[in-house]
Write a protein that holds these residues in place. Structure first.
Motif, PDB file in Angstrom:
ATOM      1  N   GLU A  12     -16.092   5.696  -4.759  1.00  0.00           N
ATOM      2  CA  GLU A  12     -15.778   6.768  -3.821  1.00  0.00           C
ATOM      3  C   GLU A  12     -14.662   6.350  -2.882  1.00  0.00           C
ATOM      4  O   GLU A  12     -14.004   7.167  -2.280  1.00  0.00           O
ATOM      5  CB  GLU A  12     -17.018   7.101  -2.975  1.00  0.00           C
ATOM      6  CG  GLU A  12     -18.172   7.628  -3.791  1.00  0.00           C
ATOM      7  CD  GLU A  12     -17.869   8.990  -4.387  1.00  0.00           C
ATOM      8  OE1 GLU A  12     -17.176   9.765  -3.731  1.00  0.00           O
ATOM      9  OE2 GLU A  12     -18.305   9.249  -5.502  1.00  0.00           O
ATOM     10  N   MET A  36       0.826  -1.207   0.000  1.00  0.00           N
ATOM     11  CA  MET A  36       0.000   0.000   0.000  1.00  0.00           C
ATOM     12  C   MET A  36       0.855   1.249   0.000  1.00  0.00           C
ATOM     13  O   MET A  36       0.538   2.239  -0.679  1.00  0.00           O
ATOM     14  CB  MET A  36      -0.922   0.011   1.225  1.00  0.00           C
ATOM     15  CG  MET A  36      -1.994  -1.043   1.183  1.00  0.00           C
ATOM     16  SD  MET A  36      -2.910  -0.936  -0.351  1.00  0.00           S
ATOM     17  CE  MET A  36      -3.550  -2.582  -0.463  1.00  0.00           C
ATOM     18  N   VAL A  37       1.944   1.226   0.758  1.00  0.00           N
ATOM     19  CA  VAL A  37       2.832   2.392   0.761  1.00  0.00           C
ATOM     20  C   VAL A  37       3.420   2.578  -0.631  1.00  0.00           C
ATOM     21  O   VAL A  37       3.509   3.695  -1.150  1.00  0.00           O
ATOM     22  CB  VAL A  37       3.955   2.216   1.814  1.00  0.00           C
ATOM     23  CG1 VAL A  37       4.957   3.337   1.704  1.00  0.00           C
ATOM     24  CG2 VAL A  37       3.368   2.169   3.200  1.00  0.00           C
ATOM     25  N   THR A  62     -11.100   4.931  -1.550  1.00  0.00           N
ATOM     26  CA  THR A  62      -9.745   5.095  -2.082  1.00  0.00           C
ATOM     27  C   THR A  62      -9.288   3.775  -2.689  1.00  0.00           C
ATOM     28  O   THR A  62      -9.874   2.734  -2.439  1.00  0.00           O
ATOM     29  CB  THR A  62      -8.767   5.465  -0.976  1.00  0.00           C
ATOM     30  OG1 THR A  62      -8.765   4.419  -0.020  1.00  0.00           O
ATOM     31  CG2 THR A  62      -9.151   6.761  -0.329  1.00  0.00           C
ATOM     32  N   ASN A  74       0.827   4.119  -2.845  1.00  0.00           N
ATOM     33  CA  ASN A  74       0.695   5.540  -2.529  1.00  0.00           C
ATOM     34  C   ASN A  74       1.805   6.350  -3.160  1.00  0.00           C
ATOM     35  O   ASN A  74       1.588   7.412  -3.741  1.00  0.00           O
ATOM     36  CB  ASN A  74       0.751   5.733  -1.015  1.00  0.00           C
ATOM     37  CG  ASN A  74      -0.614   5.933  -0.432  1.00  0.00           C
ATOM     38  OD1 ASN A  74      -1.554   6.195  -1.158  1.00  0.00           O
ATOM     39  ND2 ASN A  74      -0.711   5.816   0.872  1.00  0.00           N
ATOM     40  N   LEU A 108       1.365   6.664  -6.946  1.00  0.00           N
ATOM     41  CA  LEU A 108       0.333   7.600  -7.370  1.00  0.00           C
ATOM     42  C   LEU A 108       0.724   9.031  -7.057  1.00  0.00           C
ATOM     43  O   LEU A 108       0.258   9.968  -7.698  1.00  0.00           O
ATOM     44  CB  LEU A 108      -0.987   7.264  -6.680  1.00  0.00           C
ATOM     45  CG  LEU A 108      -1.599   5.955  -7.152  1.00  0.00           C
ATOM     46  CD1 LEU A 108      -2.766   5.571  -6.294  1.00  0.00           C
ATOM     47  CD2 LEU A 108      -2.041   6.072  -8.596  1.00  0.00           C
ATOM     48  N   MET A 109       1.604   9.191  -6.061  1.00  0.00           N
ATOM     49  CA  MET A 109       2.007  10.548  -5.703  1.00  0.00           C
ATOM     50  C   MET A 109       2.932  11.135  -6.752  1.00  0.00           C
ATOM     51  O   MET A 109       2.973  12.342  -6.957  1.00  0.00           O
ATOM     52  CB  MET A 109       2.723  10.507  -4.349  1.00  0.00           C
ATOM     53  CG  MET A 109       3.306  11.820  -3.932  1.00  0.00           C
ATOM     54  SD  MET A 109       4.110  11.725  -2.351  1.00  0.00           S
ATOM     55  CE  MET A 109       5.594  10.871  -2.758  1.00  0.00           C
ATOM     56  N   GLN A 140      -6.744   1.965  -2.039  1.00  0.00           N
ATOM     57  CA  GLN A 140      -6.343   0.958  -1.054  1.00  0.00           C
ATOM     58  C   GLN A 140      -7.556   0.245  -0.496  1.00  0.00           C
ATOM     59  O   GLN A 140      -7.559  -0.975  -0.337  1.00  0.00           O
ATOM     60  CB  GLN A 140      -5.575   1.609   0.105  1.00  0.00           C
ATOM     61  CG  GLN A 140      -4.179   2.007  -0.257  1.00  0.00           C
ATOM     62  CD  GLN A 140      -4.120   3.340  -0.952  1.00  0.00           C
ATOM     63  OE1 GLN A 140      -5.151   3.958  -1.185  1.00  0.00           O
ATOM     64  NE2 GLN A 140      -2.927   3.763  -1.278  1.00  0.00           N
ATOM     65  N   GLU A 141      -8.600   1.047  -0.204  1.00  0.00           N
ATOM     66  CA  GLU A 141      -9.798   0.424   0.358  1.00  0.00           C
ATOM     67  C   GLU A 141     -10.400  -0.560  -0.628  1.00  0.00           C
ATOM     68  O   GLU A 141     -10.852  -1.647  -0.265  1.00  0.00           O
ATOM     69  CB  GLU A 141     -10.825   1.505   0.712  1.00  0.00           C
ATOM     70  CG  GLU A 141     -10.492   2.244   1.989  1.00  0.00           C
ATOM     71  CD  GLU A 141     -11.405   3.433   2.206  1.00  0.00           C
ATOM     72  OE1 GLU A 141     -12.217   3.721   1.304  1.00  0.00           O
ATOM     73  OE2 GLU A 141     -11.299   4.047   3.257  1.00  0.00           O
TER      74      GLU A 141
END
Lengths: 74, 447, 318
Positions: free
Chosen positions: C101, C60-61, C103, C64, C67-68, C105-106
């Motif tokens: 809606e 997940m990190v 994220t 993130n 995508l950043m 990760q969810e």
């Protein structure tokens, strides 16, 4: 005795330099000839620089032919 | 890029203040070139300084120049801190700015990142095309005012234009300056940033920081979604009103519940127009409408497939317009038209860049957005006006001896005053600042 | 306002990419690992192994961070489980209208939790191999689809692997690898199992991808952030870990064993370990008689045996 003159250095190609020399006689400002591509304009103030630029522009305009600018020139 | 220059001009304290916010750190990361981004990631988990020489190992040996440039960018933004070592054997070491590092790490570990709360889906939400049209018309109003003085902009905009030196007061009304002309020909993101920076500088430092943070946060929103106004603080609500005038966000009325970001604000920090790959079919049509419209031919004729008065008035800055048809404007680039533009302060490069930027896709696809002939000729017409180079200086001649002359020349070169000299005439020309030092030098040594 | 030079965009300083992550969700491999970790009988190297939930945190990190990096970066996550592969993200079978809606990760975690990781069907044989070739093919198809819509995007595949290679999938995996090589799609491999995977070694070597077996898996994030996030554009000037030597030995098509010396059909070039009268891939009949003289191995291990007809036994090893 070293002579000191304040003013501006003009750098250009040889034909333009000859032209500036010719203008200088007409518009009455002093120049010092250094070599083929450099002149020194004494007292280089705005007035003489503008005069040189203006005369140069006139010369360019005289020697350019442009079909679409005919109505502008005449 | 404009934003990068602006950020580099801030002090370390101001920057570290900005870096307290996660979204700002992320937005700034996105503006960096790819190499710089990778360097930040490599150093992200390291808490201690590493020697600069080990950073050299990250890159291939052929691209050292870009490596140094990327590191310099990071230094300028104070993202990397340099520890100079004063010992011979130990090289300088670098580490990420701890505040920046912390915030990026936090945002990476955060699984539930939402910037602002979204509004529930309603039917009243404007479509993406409507948002694009709105932002375009708003921004064009600003440009119209600059190019065409008959439209009246809001007081905020005219004040900003005045402060940014793009217009000047002229017998009671405002007229455009040469800076203003250059401004018109730049791309939209540079234009927006120019005005935004003036707007930011008009505010107090605390407000400035909050406003910048808000702007960066806005770039993370999704196009087409509405966001609730109630969750913003007062300063941000105030800024919303002003941003509406720029066309950066859209609100139905000043009391609306939700605001909608436009493509302009989302693409603002990266400077590239966001294409939203998810909605591809619609994208293609939209981007075609906003694509280039200029075809420039080798006979100097210019065809602009547009009906927008703004674009035509921009073109008439340097093109002699001949005909205007419902969807086409025909003009010709002449010596006079280019000279008028040059006299107003626009450079040949700007003109060429403008045409290339807005070239019609057909021309681009055939490989010739702007013919070399015309580009060269524009540059030649510019060079025509620059036949003579002037430099304010002081001339020395009639040196008594050659030694005196040579020594003075050497002195002038060492002291950085030297401009030109001629050995056969024994003439030396130096900078104005050098007048007194050289006189003293001559008097002392040869007087 | 700026999209007028689509043809030129590929050369610009642009690191927009499409990342397809293939996660190995073989419950036997992960379950085995949990068991070993609980027993505590591992030597030092294996003590650093991580469990599936910890691995997901690292992943997940990584997502993130990816995508950043760029506003327009696109992502897709596939999981290869026993018998079948599925898309974790984007989720094409979501029924819930509010799904988008959540994220990313969810969404991924939600799908994983609701998924049946154990596809055991009572009438089928016990199958403990993960369907890696299926996952690779699905990844390549997805990339094709996205490329049709946006031709300028640069795709990349990252594989996280814990299970051993399945020799039955040799042909399909090699086909996928060649297809990726042709489209210049780098295949990066992160090996979390104890043994190296020959398929993945070949994949990353042929496609100029990263191949990494982290020494300390508990610090997986550090490895991921510093090597696996290097996009295709940056690989031109940044250094990344690759392999120096790769085991390129082929496996035979009949038994899927690795062979050094074997028989090759001269029509379709399929490899067999034993002589047979016709090729099982292309159906060419070989001439009946073949003499098999003694095999002599020369200095560089090449042997040529010339028989009658279409079949010749030639093999070389690197």
């Amino acid at each position: 005795m070293v002579h000191v003159y304040k003013g501006s250095l003009i750098e250009c190609d040889p034909p333009t330099k000859q032209f500036v020399l010719w203008i200088s006689k007409q518009e009455h400002f002093d120049v010092i000839d250094i070599d083929e591509t450099h002149l020194f304009l004494q007292g280089g103030d705005e007035r003489s620089m503008n005069a040189i630029q203006r005369r140069l522009d006139e010369l360019q305009n005289e020697n350019t032919y442009s079909v679409f600018d005919k109505d502008v020139d005449k | 890029m404009k934003i990068f220059e602006y950020l580099s001009s801030l002090s370390q304290n101001e920057l570290e203040d900005l870096y307290q916010d996660q979204w700002t750190c992320k937005a700034i990361l996105r503006t960096l070139p790819p190499r710089a981004k990778q360097y930040i990631l490599k150093m992200l988990m390291i808490d201690y300084p590493i020697p600069i020489s080990s950073a050299k190992e990250w890159t291939s040996s052929t691209s050292m120049q870009t490596h140094k440039e990327a590191l310099k960018k990071l230094f300028d933004l104070k993202i990397i801190l340099l520890n100079r070592s004063y010992q011979q054997s130990v090289s300088d070491s670098i580490r990420l700015n701890p505040i920046y590092q912390d915030n990026i790490k936090k945002s990476l570990a955060d699984m539930n990142q939402t910037v602002f709360t979204t509004q529930k889906e309603t039917n009243k939400a404007p479509t993406i095309e409507a948002l694009d049209a709105f932002s375009k018309s708003q921004w064009e109003k600003v440009l119209y005012f600059l190019s065409d003085e008959q439209t009246k902009p809001s007081p905020l905009i005219s004040e900003l234009l005045l402060t940014a030196d793009l217009t000047k007061p002229d017998n009671g009304s405002l007229s455009i300056t040469s800076e203003g002309f250059k401004f018109l020909l730049k791309d939209v993101y540079t234009q927006i940033w120019t005005l935004l920076i003036v707007y930011l500088n008009n505010n107090t430092p605390e407000k400035k920081k909050d406003l910048l943070t808000f702007l960066f946060k806005l770039s993370f929103l999704q196009l087409g979604k509405g966001y609730l106004v109630s969750n913003l603080n007062d300063l941000q609500k105030e800024l919303l009103m002003d941003l509406k005038q720029f066309g950066l966000i859209y609100m139905v009325s000043n009391q609306s519940v939700a605001f909608y970001p436009t493509r302009l604000i989302i693409s603002l920090t990266t400077g590239k127009t966001l294409s939203l790959f998810q909605n591809i079919a619609a994208e293609r049509e939209i981007s075609q409408k906003e694509q280039g419209y200029i075809i420039l031919e080798t006979n100097y004729r210019l065809y602009a497939y547009t009906s927008s008065s703004l674009q035509i008035s921009l073109l008439s800055l340097f093109v002699k317009m001949l005909y205007r048809l419902p969807n086409l404007a025909v003009g010709i680039i002449t010596r006079e038209s280019i000279r008028t533009a040059l006299i107003h302060g626009i450079t040949a490069d700007q003109i060429i860049e403008f045409v290339r930027h807005n070239a019609h896709p057909n021309a681009v696809n055939n490989g010739h957005p702007i013919p070399d002939v015309v580009a060269e000729q524009i540059k030649l017409w510019e060079a025509e006006r620059n036949r003579i180079g002037y430099t304010k200086s002081v001339l020395y001649n009639s040196f008594p001896t050659t030694d005196c002359y040579n020594a003075t020349v050497k002195f002038a070169q060492e002291q950085d005053f030297y401009i030109y000299s001629n050995d056969s005439n024994k003439t030396l020309i130096v900078n104005e600042n050098g007048n007194d030092p050289i006189r003293t030098f001559i008097r002392r040594n040869f007087g | 306002m700026e999209n007028n030079s689509i043809a030129n965009n590929i050369d610009e300083d642009d690191d927009t990419s499409l990342l397809v992550i293939i996660v190995d969700c073989n419950i036997y491999s992960w379950g085995n690992r949990e068991k070993l970790l609980k027993e505590g009988t591992l030597n030092d190297e294996k003590k650093t192994y991580i469990t599936f939930s910890k691995f997901l945190e690292h992943l997940m990190v990584f997502i993130n961070a990816y995508l950043m990096l760029n506003q327009e970066n696109q992502l897709s996550v596939l999981c290869s489980k026993i018998g079948k592969s599925e898309f974790l993200f984007p989720n094409h079978t979501a029924n819930d209208p509010l799904y988008s809606e959540k994220t990313i990760q969810e969404q991924i975690l939600h799908k994983l939790q609701n998924m049946d990781l154990n596809n055991i069907n009572e009438t089928e044989e016990r199958n403990i191999s993960s369907s890696f070739s299926a996952a690779m093919s699905m990844a390549l198809c997805y990339i094709s689809r996205i490329k049709k819509a946006t031709p300028t995007i640069r795709p990349r595949i990252v594989v996280f692997n814990v299970s051993p290679d399945v020799s039955a999938q040799y042909i399909s995996v090699m086909n996928c690898i060649f297809s990726a090589q042709k489209q210049s799609i780098p295949v990066d491999c992160c090996i979390l199992s104890q043994t190296d995977s020959t398929f993945l070694q070949q994949a990353s070597h042929l496609t100029n991808g990263v191949y990494l077996k982290p020494q300390n898996q508990q610090q997986l994030t550090q490895y991921l952030l510093s090597t696996f996030l290097i996009d295709t554009y940056s690989r031109k000037f940044l250094a990344y870990p690759t392999l120096k030597s790769v085991d390129y030995r082929a496996s035979c098509f009949c038994h899927k064993k690795i062979v050094d010396i074997g028989f090759v059909c001269s029509v379709c070039l399929s490899i067999f370990c034993k002589y047979s009268s016709s090729c099982s891939t292309c159906g060419t009949k070989f001439s009946l008689k073949i003499e098999l003289p003694k095999k002599t191995t020369t200095a560089n291990n090449t042997t040529t045996v010339i028989g009658g007809g279409n079949q010749s036994a030639t093999a070389s090893t690197k």
